[in-house]
Design an enzyme around this catalytic site. Structure first.
Site, short mmCIF file in Angstrom:
data_model
loop_
_atom_site.label_atom_id
_atom_site.label_comp_id
_atom_site.label_asym_id
_atom_site.label_seq_id
_atom_site.Cartn_x
_atom_site.Cartn_y
_atom_site.Cartn_z
N ARG A 21 -6.13 -0.35 7.65
CA ARG A 21 -6.83 -0.96 8.79
C ARG A 21 -7.93 -0.07 9.35
O ARG A 21 -8.18 -0.06 10.55
CB ARG A 21 -5.84 -1.31 9.93
CG ARG A 21 -4.89 -2.44 9.60
CD ARG A 21 -5.57 -3.79 9.80
NE ARG A 21 -4.72 -4.86 9.31
CZ ARG A 21 -3.87 -5.52 10.08
NH1 ARG A 21 -3.78 -5.24 11.34
NH2 ARG A 21 -3.14 -6.48 9.56
N ARG B 62 -18.18 -9.15 14.23
CA ARG B 62 -17.24 -10.26 14.24
C ARG B 62 -17.51 -11.27 15.37
O ARG B 62 -16.87 -12.32 15.41
CB ARG B 62 -15.81 -9.71 14.39
CG ARG B 62 -15.09 -9.32 13.11
CD ARG B 62 -14.57 -10.53 12.35
NE ARG B 62 -13.99 -11.55 13.22
CZ ARG B 62 -12.78 -11.50 13.75
NH1 ARG B 62 -11.99 -10.52 13.46
NH2 ARG B 62 -12.34 -12.45 14.55
N TYR C 44 5.85 -15.09 6.20
CA TYR C 44 4.97 -15.88 7.08
C TYR C 44 5.07 -17.37 6.76
O TYR C 44 5.02 -18.22 7.66
CB TYR C 44 3.52 -15.43 6.94
CG TYR C 44 3.23 -14.10 7.59
CD1 TYR C 44 3.30 -13.94 8.98
CD2 TYR C 44 2.90 -12.99 6.84
CE1 TYR C 44 3.04 -12.72 9.58
CE2 TYR C 44 2.64 -11.76 7.43
CZ TYR C 44 2.71 -11.63 8.79
OH TYR C 44 2.47 -10.43 9.39
O1 CP3 Z 1 -8.99 -1.82 6.85
C1 CP3 Z 1 -8.21 -2.67 6.41
O2 CP3 Z 1 -7.02 -2.39 6.15
C2 CP3 Z 1 -8.84 -4.02 6.12
C3 CP3 Z 1 -8.21 -5.13 5.60
C4 CP3 Z 1 -6.90 -5.75 5.99
C5 CP3 Z 1 -6.68 -6.69 7.06
N1 CP3 Z 1 -5.45 -7.20 6.94
C6 CP3 Z 1 -7.67 -7.06 8.07
C7 CP3 Z 1 -7.19 -7.65 9.33
C8 CP3 Z 1 -5.72 -5.65 5.29
C9 CP3 Z 1 -5.39 -4.75 4.12
C10 CP3 Z 1 -4.81 -6.59 5.89
C11 CP3 Z 1 -3.49 -6.84 5.35
C12 CP3 Z 1 -2.50 -7.52 6.18
N2 CP3 Z 1 -2.66 -8.65 6.94
C13 CP3 Z 1 -1.14 -7.15 6.22
C14 CP3 Z 1 -0.55 -6.00 5.46
C15 CP3 Z 1 -0.87 -4.72 6.11
C16 CP3 Z 1 -0.11 -4.41 7.37
O3 CP3 Z 1 -0.78 -4.22 8.39
O4 CP3 Z 1 1.12 -4.34 7.32
C17 CP3 Z 1 -0.48 -8.05 7.07
C18 CP3 Z 1 0.97 -8.01 7.44
C19 CP3 Z 1 -1.45 -9.01 7.51
C20 CP3 Z 1 -1.24 -10.18 8.40
C21 CP3 Z 1 -2.04 -10.00 9.64
N3 CP3 Z 1 -3.41 -10.24 9.69
C22 CP3 Z 1 -1.63 -9.51 10.92
C23 CP3 Z 1 -0.22 -9.15 11.27
C24 CP3 Z 1 -2.78 -9.46 11.73
C25 CP3 Z 1 -2.90 -8.94 13.15
C26 CP3 Z 1 -2.97 -10.01 14.17
C27 CP3 Z 1 -3.45 -9.47 15.52
O5 CP3 Z 1 -4.47 -9.95 15.99
O6 CP3 Z 1 -2.78 -8.59 16.06
C28 CP3 Z 1 -3.86 -9.92 10.95
C29 CP3 Z 1 -5.26 -9.99 11.37
C30 CP3 Z 1 -6.14 -8.95 10.83
N4 CP3 Z 1 -6.24 -8.62 9.50
C31 CP3 Z 1 -7.06 -8.17 11.55
C32 CP3 Z 1 -7.74 -7.37 10.62
C33 CP3 Z 1 -8.85 -6.40 10.89
C34 CP3 Z 1 -7.31 -8.26 13.05
C35 CP3 Z 1 -8.22 -9.41 13.29
C36 CP3 Z 1 -9.10 -9.24 14.49
O7 CP3 Z 1 -9.95 -8.35 14.52
O8 CP3 Z 1 -8.96 -10.06 15.41
#
Ligand code: CP3
Length: 393
Positions: A76, A89, A200
């Site tokens: 992340r 974004r 999920y």
């Molecule tokens: O730098 C990076 O790691 C970029 C890419 C990345 C994202 N998601 C971007 C993202 C990666 C590798 C993921 C994988 C991902 N997504 C996982 C596995 C990694 C982990 O953290 O355990 C999981 C479980 C997800 C599912 C997911 N997507 C969650 C739980 C969330 C957070 C929701 C929140 O708003 O709290 C997301 C959204 C997400 N994916 C964000 C990002 C940058 C946040 C979106 C935003 O900016 O609003």
């Protein structure tokens, strides 16, 4: 030499490799989701093949060699800790941003420019393959992935649409744009492991204990297996698209595997995770497997056939290395909580992580889970500087 060769003699033979040869792994114009490539490799012009990234610190450490500097990247690293991310974004929904190649590429590059990390991680999400297959899914800010309709019965699973190779074109395009800018810095591709994805899908939203999928695997093992295999193929194809388009390594995220006991993991999950990786093993790029709360699962997670194991913040790396028999390069495991501690506390912790990681046959610094959104990005830059200042001996 095939760097993944070692992966296939892992400790447990959980692979469910398919014998399908429905595609050759070359043209890929009409690859259906259920065909697992068994031949072909990366193009000669791929960054891992044309001299750009094979000798980079990241790939060298992943392959158990001696890197020229200590490699570090952060899970992340792209995201809400960066003001430039929030700006890019603005007004664009999360999943839409992943499907706009220029935007996804720009966001992927932001932390590389800012922090001088040793890898880019592709900006996307584990639920993108669902979305591209046509499953109704969104990411609700502050919540996470939410499905229009949870997947709970045999009929639900049978009705899941198949992901096609064509649908992944925005992913390939974003990867191509990204690696054209990255030069010698490798791009890491990723996918969600079948359990985390299915968690999920069954719950329909994030949950703490993942009771739904854990009930399903015992109460209706056939439906569970069908769902896990669907998720394995969707994730495997997603990862393959990234690797073929230019990513130099791949990471499988089983973020929620820690809610499983070892017996359930081995019986109901490892075969599907192995199947996801069957889509990409023949490409020869290093593969990493990461989950949280997985201290008791590390050997089994290695056993699905990977080159590197990612360790969360709970287990010191010397102990992880001992559990793995001293045979596997490790990735991790700075505690994200300490990113907000005074610098002296954080620095001492980073030095401890480096010392503990020295026991392993290779070590790539990372966090023990993702960057918390409230992290001061200047702290991440300073952590990278510190790590690079300590000679890789
Ligand atoms: O730098 C990076 O790691 C970029 C890419 C990345 C994202 N998601 C971007 C993202 C990666 C590798 C993921 C994988 C991902 N997504 C996982 C596995 C990694 C982990 O953290 O355990 C999981 C479980 C997800 C599912 C997911 N997507 C969650 C739980 C969330 C957070 C929701 C929140 O708003 O709290 C997301 C959204 C997400 N994916 C964000 C990002 C940058 C946040 C979106 C935003 O900016 O609003």
């Amino acid at each position: 030499m095939n760097p993944s060769a070692a992966a296939t003699d892992g400790t447990s033979k959980t692979s469910t490799s398919k014998t399908s040869t429905a595609n050759t792994g070359t043209a890929n114009t009409d690859t259906a989701i259920n065909s697992i490539a068994t031949s072909g490799g990366l193009d000669a012009g791929h960054p891992l093949m044309d001299g750009r990234t094979a000798d980079s610190p990241l790939i060298t450490a992943y392959r158990g060699g001696k890197p020229s500097r200590r490699p570090v990247w952060f899970m992340r690293q792209a995201g809400r800790s960066l003001p430039e991310y929030l700006k890019a974004r603005q007004g664009v929904a999360m999943l839409d941003s992943c499907l706009r190649p220029e935007l996804a590429s720009e966001i992927t590059l932001q932390p590389v420019r800012r922090h001088d990390v040793d890898a880019a991680i592709f900006f996307s999400d584990i639920v993108i393959p669902l979305k591209l297959a046509g499953v109704g899914v969104d990411i609700v800010p502050g919540v996470g992935p939410v499905l229009e309709k949870p997947v709970r019965t045999a009929e639900d699973v049978a009705a899941l649409p198949q992901l096609t190779w064509e649908a992944l074109e925005p992913i390939r395009e974003a990867v191509r744009l990204t690696v054209a800018e990255l030069g010698n810095t490798p791009l890491i591709g990723f996918a969600g492991a079948p359990f985390t994805l299915a968690a999920y899908m069954v719950e329909g939203k994030p949950s703490r204990d993942h009771l739904g999928p854990r009930t399903m695997m015992h109460a209706d093992p056939e439906t569970w297996a069908a769902l896990a295999n669907w998720a394995a193929d969707a994730s495997g194809l997603f990862l393959r698209a990234q690797l073929e388009a230019g990513a130099s390594a791949g990471q499988l995220f089983d973020s929620w595997a820690g809610s499983l006991g070892l017996a359930d993991y081995e019986r109901f999950v490892a075969p599907a995770s192995s199947r996801a990786l069957d889509h990409v093993r023949h490409l020869g790029a290093p593969l990493v497997h990461f989950g949280t709360g997985t201290s008791e699962l590390l050997v089994a997670m290695r056993g699905v056939g990977v080159d590197v194991v990612g360790v969360d913040y709970r287990l010191p790396l010397d102990e992880a290395n001992r559990r793995l028999g001293g045979t596997v390069p490790l990735q991790g495991n700075i505690d994200p909580a300490l990113l907000s501690a005074p610098w002296e506390v954080l620095e001492a912790h980073v030095r401890e992580v480096i010392a503990a990681g020295a026991a392993a046959p290779g070590h790539v610094l990372n966090l023990g889970h993702g960057v918390p959104p409230e992290t001061d990005p200047a702290v991440l830059t300073r952590v990278v500087e510190l790590i690079h200042s300590i000679s890789p001996e």
